[in-house]
Write a protein that holds these residues in place. Structure first.
Motif, PDB file in Angstrom:
ATOM      1  N   TYR A 526     -11.238  10.388   5.325  1.00  0.00           N
ATOM      2  CA  TYR A 526     -11.370  10.384   3.839  1.00  0.00           C
ATOM      3  C   TYR A 526     -10.798   8.815   3.835  1.00  0.00           C
ATOM      4  O   TYR A 526      -9.682   8.431   3.986  1.00  0.00           O
ATOM      5  N   ARG A 527     -11.453   7.761   3.512  1.00  0.00           N
ATOM      6  CA  ARG A 527     -11.281   6.491   3.207  1.00  0.00           C
ATOM      7  C   ARG A 527     -10.515   6.168   1.753  1.00  0.00           C
ATOM      8  O   ARG A 527     -11.603   6.479   0.715  1.00  0.00           O
ATOM      9  N   LEU A 528      -9.284   5.984   1.502  1.00  0.00           N
ATOM     10  CA  LEU A 528      -8.731   5.754   0.383  1.00  0.00           C
ATOM     11  C   LEU A 528      -9.275   4.523  -0.272  1.00  0.00           C
ATOM     12  O   LEU A 528      -9.374   4.586  -1.619  1.00  0.00           O
ATOM     13  N   ASP A 529      -9.462   3.658   0.395  1.00  0.00           N
ATOM     14  CA  ASP A 529      -9.903   2.168  -0.024  1.00  0.00           C
ATOM     15  C   ASP A 529     -10.362   1.393   1.203  1.00  0.00           C
ATOM     16  O   ASP A 529     -10.301   2.094   2.345  1.00  0.00           O
ATOM     17  N   HIS A 530     -10.473   0.203   1.003  1.00  0.00           N
ATOM     18  CA  HIS A 530     -10.717  -0.866   2.293  1.00  0.00           C
ATOM     19  C   HIS A 530     -10.070  -0.692   3.316  1.00  0.00           C
ATOM     20  O   HIS A 530     -10.527  -0.889   4.512  1.00  0.00           O
ATOM     21  N   ASN A 531      -8.561  -0.589   3.123  1.00  0.00           N
ATOM     22  CA  ASN A 531      -7.662  -0.851   4.113  1.00  0.00           C
ATOM     23  C   ASN A 531      -7.143   0.548   4.666  1.00  0.00           C
ATOM     24  O   ASN A 531      -6.396   0.436   5.652  1.00  0.00           O
ATOM     25  N   ASN A 532      -7.163   1.606   3.836  1.00  0.00           N
ATOM     26  CA  ASN A 532      -6.501   2.618   4.132  1.00  0.00           C
ATOM     27  C   ASN A 532      -7.287   3.984   4.228  1.00  0.00           C
ATOM     28  O   ASN A 532      -8.307   3.929   3.687  1.00  0.00           O
ATOM     29  N   GLU A 533      -7.084   4.785   5.137  1.00  0.00           N
ATOM     30  CA  GLU A 533      -7.720   6.025   5.562  1.00  0.00           C
ATOM     31  C   GLU A 533      -6.984   7.128   6.017  1.00  0.00           C
ATOM     32  O   GLU A 533      -5.765   6.757   6.779  1.00  0.00           O
ATOM     33  N   TYR A 580      -2.990   8.623   9.717  1.00  0.00           N
ATOM     34  CA  TYR A 580      -3.373   7.726   8.686  1.00  0.00           C
ATOM     35  C   TYR A 580      -3.547   6.224   9.284  1.00  0.00           C
ATOM     36  O   TYR A 580      -2.797   6.013  10.287  1.00  0.00           O
ATOM     37  N   ARG A 581      -4.394   5.557   8.881  1.00  0.00           N
ATOM     38  CA  ARG A 581      -4.528   4.133   9.576  1.00  0.00           C
ATOM     39  C   ARG A 581      -4.658   3.240   8.216  1.00  0.00           C
ATOM     40  O   ARG A 581      -5.046   3.393   7.332  1.00  0.00           O
ATOM     41  N   PHE A 582      -4.073   2.157   8.612  1.00  0.00           N
ATOM     42  CA  PHE A 582      -4.231   0.996   7.848  1.00  0.00           C
ATOM     43  C   PHE A 582      -4.566  -0.395   8.779  1.00  0.00           C
ATOM     44  O   PHE A 582      -4.285  -0.334   9.730  1.00  0.00           O
ATOM     45  N   HIS A 583      -5.504  -1.224   7.945  1.00  0.00           N
ATOM     46  CA  HIS A 583      -5.742  -2.434   8.648  1.00  0.00           C
ATOM     47  C   HIS A 583      -6.161  -3.476   7.482  1.00  0.00           C
ATOM     48  O   HIS A 583      -6.682  -3.187   6.495  1.00  0.00           O
ATOM     49  N   ASN A 584      -5.740  -4.664   7.737  1.00  0.00           N
ATOM     50  CA  ASN A 584      -6.199  -5.871   7.207  1.00  0.00           C
ATOM     51  C   ASN A 584      -6.181  -7.135   7.957  1.00  0.00           C
ATOM     52  O   ASN A 584      -6.447  -6.942   9.228  1.00  0.00           O
ATOM     53  N   ARG A 585      -6.440  -8.114   7.572  1.00  0.00           N
ATOM     54  CA  ARG A 585      -6.668  -9.314   8.415  1.00  0.00           C
ATOM     55  C   ARG A 585      -5.657  -9.576   9.715  1.00  0.00           C
ATOM     56  O   ARG A 585      -5.977 -10.054  10.666  1.00  0.00           O
ATOM     57  N   THR A 586      -4.421  -9.065   9.215  1.00  0.00           N
ATOM     58  CA  THR A 586      -3.529  -9.850  10.114  1.00  0.00           C
ATOM     59  C   THR A 586      -2.398  -8.472  10.870  1.00  0.00           C
ATOM     60  O   THR A 586      -2.014  -8.618  11.829  1.00  0.00           O
ATOM     61  N   ILE A 587      -2.658  -7.145  10.127  1.00  0.00           N
ATOM     62  CA  ILE A 587      -1.734  -6.168  10.590  1.00  0.00           C
ATOM     63  C   ILE A 587      -2.571  -4.904  10.560  1.00  0.00           C
ATOM     64  O   ILE A 587      -3.250  -4.708   9.647  1.00  0.00           O
ATOM     65  N   GLN A 588      -2.674  -4.266  11.697  1.00  0.00           N
ATOM     66  CA  GLN A 588      -3.004  -2.981  11.957  1.00  0.00           C
ATOM     67  C   GLN A 588      -2.137  -1.893  12.227  1.00  0.00           C
ATOM     68  O   GLN A 588      -1.185  -2.141  13.142  1.00  0.00           O
ATOM     69  N   ALA A 589      -2.077  -0.754  11.733  1.00  0.00           N
ATOM     70  CA  ALA A 589      -1.142  -0.003  12.079  1.00  0.00           C
ATOM     71  C   ALA A 589      -1.768   1.682  11.951  1.00  0.00           C
ATOM     72  O   ALA A 589      -2.583   2.087  11.432  1.00  0.00           O
ATOM     73  N   SER A 590      -1.006   2.503  12.655  1.00  0.00           N
ATOM     74  CA  SER A 590      -1.417   3.842  12.785  1.00  0.00           C
ATOM     75  C   SER A 590      -0.463   4.736  12.841  1.00  0.00           C
ATOM     76  O   SER A 590       0.598   4.474  13.638  1.00  0.00           O
ATOM     77  N   ILE A 591      -0.412   5.898  12.622  1.00  0.00           N
ATOM     78  CA  ILE A 591       0.722   7.157  12.663  1.00  0.00           C
ATOM     79  C   ILE A 591      -0.239   8.312  12.666  1.00  0.00           C
ATOM     80  O   ILE A 591      -0.916   8.621  11.865  1.00  0.00           O
ATOM     81  N   THR A 592       0.098   9.030  13.820  1.00  0.00           N
ATOM     82  CA  THR A 592      -0.565  10.448  13.819  1.00  0.00           C
ATOM     83  C   THR A 592       0.375  11.409  14.133  1.00  0.00           C
ATOM     84  O   THR A 592       1.103  11.262  15.205  1.00  0.00           O
ATOM     85  N   GLY A 593       0.352  12.809  13.501  1.00  0.00           N
ATOM     86  CA  GLY A 593       1.166  13.833  14.158  1.00  0.00           C
ATOM     87  C   GLY A 593       0.141  14.797  14.657  1.00  0.00           C
ATOM     88  O   GLY A 593      -0.954  14.787  14.442  1.00  0.00           O
ATOM     89  N   TYR A 594       0.617  15.726  15.648  1.00  0.00           N
ATOM     90  CA  TYR A 594      -0.232  16.819  16.064  1.00  0.00           C
ATOM     91  C   TYR A 594       0.639  18.011  16.595  1.00  0.00           C
ATOM     92  O   TYR A 594       1.752  17.875  16.761  1.00  0.00           O
ATOM     93  N   TYR A 595      -0.061  19.099  16.687  1.00  0.00           N
ATOM     94  CA  TYR A 595       0.279  20.241  16.964  1.00  0.00           C
ATOM     95  C   TYR A 595      -0.481  21.086  18.043  1.00  0.00           C
ATOM     96  O   TYR A 595      -1.794  21.124  17.734  1.00  0.00           O
TER      97      TYR A 595
END
Length: 790
Positions: A526-533, A580-595
């Motif tokens: 699910y894409r929250l907006d252009h930068n977040n999903e 969760y993923r975030f990206h823009n022109r200069t920063i890209q980040a991700s955090i994922t949890g698993y079981y």
């Protein structure tokens, strides 16, 4: 057995190291060779074929930007580019490039990561025996050292011909051609021939007498639209400690022929011949007494014979030797492979596309060990030593196919995979002369005096899958599907012989089958907006049984095999992810949890009193639970500069104690899984202005246990590596297409333990005497010069 069962780790970031920086990718068995006792794979490959069609050495002339790949994926996937692999020393395993991704642990005792005995890759706690591997969609098997169903990526594809490599950490797609992908899949690809004529040559020199040459010719587009390349390399290096060599000759060829606008034929061939002398497996006690440089005594045959005489006669060992296992004279692994496939891609209509692939693979392998445990008969040479081999022979062939149909907001994909694998394995002893040292890497054929055992195996694999990607809303996409898997295993044990006299066999003949008709996967993005999903997914997978004398259910006595029939269950995994993923022109980040829940874990357990000769029987011993999180961060903080960091936390532990005859044989409940660090971290600073490029990478591995009871471990380590290069951008013919690079591995010359469990994991090692560790290589420097001709 080498039970690196480490189950679970970590998480997932979403990166692909691309060019100068990172491309965002959102979308033991026993060492039988020397130890005495002890989207869909098809569619991924198709997309990558076209994506890297123009790649080659010349591609490194210009840097790649940081890009977003596969935004909107419903599971965690990561891709490393062709250019990133080229930044390592030629001949380096692509696993080294993957190891900077969050949650990926790769280690080896040689600087290039190509020494197969010490290769250890663990992703989310699953070692390579429980990960799926393919190359252009062709199955590579389980990548164990004594592989019974495939070959390593380093023998299937030359470094220079590696295209993008894609990692699915939680689970491979339902169509990946692997019968053991409990913990995910790695899908490698080969680059395509270029449309323009060109030639590439490269040479590498470095520490420990390393030298490597490579040449490739691209035909360019021929009359009729076809194009091809052929390439060859020779690689030779001394071991960094002790005496011995690591060498390989390899050739690749690839041909693409279009037939009109809607049909394309791709043909690929690979030949490889590899010979590598082994490094000594060492213990913590030996490291304390002798240091990390303890190794085989290959250059001292006289000392090796003294050790053999002392062991056989019960006399004192030489003053520098504790026992017959302190140092062996020599050991080596030899492998020769031929792999090929033909693939036909076709567009039936604008909505319906498909492909079909046929492939074949043959392998001749041999693991040799000069042993003091069995002397050579006097009539055949009289040495107190003999050469023991474990010999392998693989002949496998298969077919893979699939169709993709687009209907409204649905993309429906289905396919099949079938493989027939004939595998033969034998343990033999060859004579040595009391005078004259044996060759260090020699193919032993036809003159054995003792065949301890030999068996023939057949494995038939049947897999079908069906999946759908449904774009429910512009911001919401759901993937769901399942696969059905059946693997039939058959073994036929043959009589051994000693000096021509049959000795019979205690190993079993018979059949087993692993099957599951419904292995589902479902995920949503699910894409929250252009930068977040955000995304979430679930998958269930099964691993088939091994068909070998040295691992799996056939590695026991006839009585032991009868005891497990009807009781043994295949290993299973259930994986859940939320990210969760975030990206823009200069920063890209991700955090994922698993079981992860890993059920029906298989382990060889001795039934009854061991001194009575009761066999070890493969047994389901419970499960493993893993929880973890991965984080990754990439920041382009200035022009041409980037900073990448990843961190992974993994908590994986055994759910049950191990029982034999109703009694606890190993009290390991709630103990940490062996081989898997709890914490992994990577930090890389990179620069690339198109002409000058470089990066320095720090990789941290936390403490790792090599005993199931967690009473013995190796300390944490942090290793730095430096890569720098220069691309000449001159109109001068001599300099045009030239680039040079320097690679420094283990920059600060740290001494550390690289591989743990190299000869298998054990219940306990309170005195640190179990020889199951491999020392990491010291600082080494390599220089490479390349030239592209057009």
């Amino acid at each position: 057995m080498k039970l690196k069962l480490a189950l679970t780790t970590c998480l997932t970031g979403v990166f692909a190291l691309s060019g100068s920086g990172l491309a965002w990718a959102q979308t033991a068995p026993e060492k039988t060779d020397k130890v005495h006792t002890r989207k869909t794979a098809s569619t991924t490959a198709s997309k990558q074929h076209s994506a890297n069609a123009k790649q080659g050495i010349a591609e490194a002339k210009s840097p790649e930007s940081i890009i977003v790949l596969g935004s909107g994926a419903a599971r965690e996937t990561q891709t490393i580019s062709h250019n990133v692999i080229q930044q390592y020393v030629p001949g380096t395993s692509p696993f080294k490039a993957l190891s900077k991704l969050p949650g990926v642990m790769f280690t080896t005792s040689d600087p290039l990561g190509s020494y197969e005995w010490s290769q250890q890759i663990i992703i989310r706690g699953f070692d390579q025996s429980r990960l799926g591997f393919t190359m252009d969609g062709i199955p590579l098997g389980n990548l164990s050292y004594g592989n019974d169903n495939g070959l390593s990526i380093g023998r299937a594809l030359q470094t220079e011909n590696n295209g993008p490599a894609t990692l699915s950490q939680g689970a491979g797609s339902v169509g990946v051609a692997a019968s053991n992908d409990l913990g995910g899949a790695l899908e490698f690809t080969s680059i395509d021939p270029t449309r323009k004529f060109g030639a590439d040559v490269a040479g590498t020199v470095g520490s420990s007498g390393t030298w490597r040459t490579f040449a490739r010719i691209n035909s360019g587009e021929l009359k009729g639209g076809g194009r091809f390349y052929v390439s060859y390399n020779h690689q030779d290096a001394n071991k960094w400690k002790g005496d011995g060599v690591q060498k390989q000759d390899q050739a690749n060829a690839k041909y693409i022929q279009p037939f009109g606008e809607h049909v394309k034929l791709t043909v690929f061939g690979d030949w490889s011949k590899r010979a590598e002398n082994d490094y000594q497996d060492i213990s913590l006690a030996q490291i304390k007494k002798y240091g990390y440089n303890l190794d085989n005594i290959t250059g001292n045959y006289a000392l090796a014979k003294q050790i053999g005489y002392a062991y056989q006669n019960g006399t004192a060992f030489p003053s520098s030797v504790q026992n017959q296992d302190t140092s062996y004279f020599n050991a080596a692994g030899l492998r020769e492979d031929a792999l090929g496939y033909g693939r036909l891609d076709f567009d039936i209509t604008s909505r319906l596309k498909g492909y079909v692939t046929g492939y074949g693979h043959t392998n001749t392998g041999e693991g040799a060990w000069v042993t003091p445990y069995l002397p050579t008969p006097a009539a055949l040479g009289g040495s107190p030593l003999s050469t023991r081999t474990t010999e392998y022979d693989i002949h496998r062939a298969g077919f893979i196919g699939g169709l993709t149909y687009k209907l409204a907001n649905h993309t429906i994909e289905g396919g099949f995979w079938f493989e027939n694998n004939n595998f033969e394995q034998a343990r033999r002893f060859y004579p040595l002369n009391v005078n004259g040292a044996p060759s260090s890497t020699y193919w032993y054929q036809g003159n054995s005096f003792y065949t301890q055992w030999q068996s023939a195996f057949n494995t038939k694999t049947y897999q079908v899958h069906l999946g759908d990607t449904w774009q429910i809303l512009p911001a919401l996409k759901v993937n769901y599907g399942f696969k059905s898997l059946i693997v039939d295993n058959t073994a036929r044990a043959m009589s051994g012989n000693y000096l021509g006299t049959p000795t019979g066999t205690t190993y079993p003949s018979g059949s087993l089958s692993a099957s599951n008709g419904f292995l589902p996967q479902i995920g949503a993005n699910y894409r929250l907006d252009h930068n977040n999903e955000i995304f979430a997914d679930y998958s269930r997978n099964m691993a088939a049984f091994d068909s070998a004398q040295t691992s799996g259910p056939f590695s026991t006595t006839t009585a032991g095999f009868q005891a497990l029939q009807g009781k043994l269950k295949p290993e299973m995994s259930n994986t859940e992810e939320l990210g969760y993923r975030f990206h823009n022109r200069t920063i890209q980040a991700s955090i994922t949890g698993y079981y992860v829940e890993f059920a029906n874990r298989l382990l060889s357990v001795t039934q009854g009193v061991g001194i009575l000769g009761n066999a070890s029987v493969l047994t389901n011993v419970g499960g493993v639970t893993a929880r973890g999180v991965d984080m990754a961060f990439n920041w382009r903080f200035a022009k041409n500069w980037s900073l990448f960091a990843s961190y992974a936390f993994n908590n994986s532990f055994y759910d049950n104690n191990v029982y034999a005859d109703g009694q606890i044989s190993a009290q390991i409940k709630n103990k940490n899984v062996v081989g898997m660090p709890r914490n992994l971290a990577n930090v890389q600073l990179g620069y690339d202005d198109g002409r000058i490029w470089g990066n320095v990478l720090m990789q941290f591995q936390d403490r790792r246990y090599y005993t199931y009871t967690n009473d013995a471990s190796v300390p944490a380590n942090d290793i730095f590596n430096l890569n720098v290069g220069y691309r000449f951008q001159s109109q001068n013919w001599f300099l045009r297409g030239v680039d040079a690079q320097i690679n420094v591995t283990n920059l600060f010359d740290k001494r550390y333990v690289a591989t743990v469990g190299s000869t298998g994991f054990v219940n306990s090692d309170p005195n640190g005497t179990v020889q199951t560790l491999q020392a990491g290589a010291p600082r080494m420097v390599f220089f490479t010069l390349r030239k592209h001709f057009d």
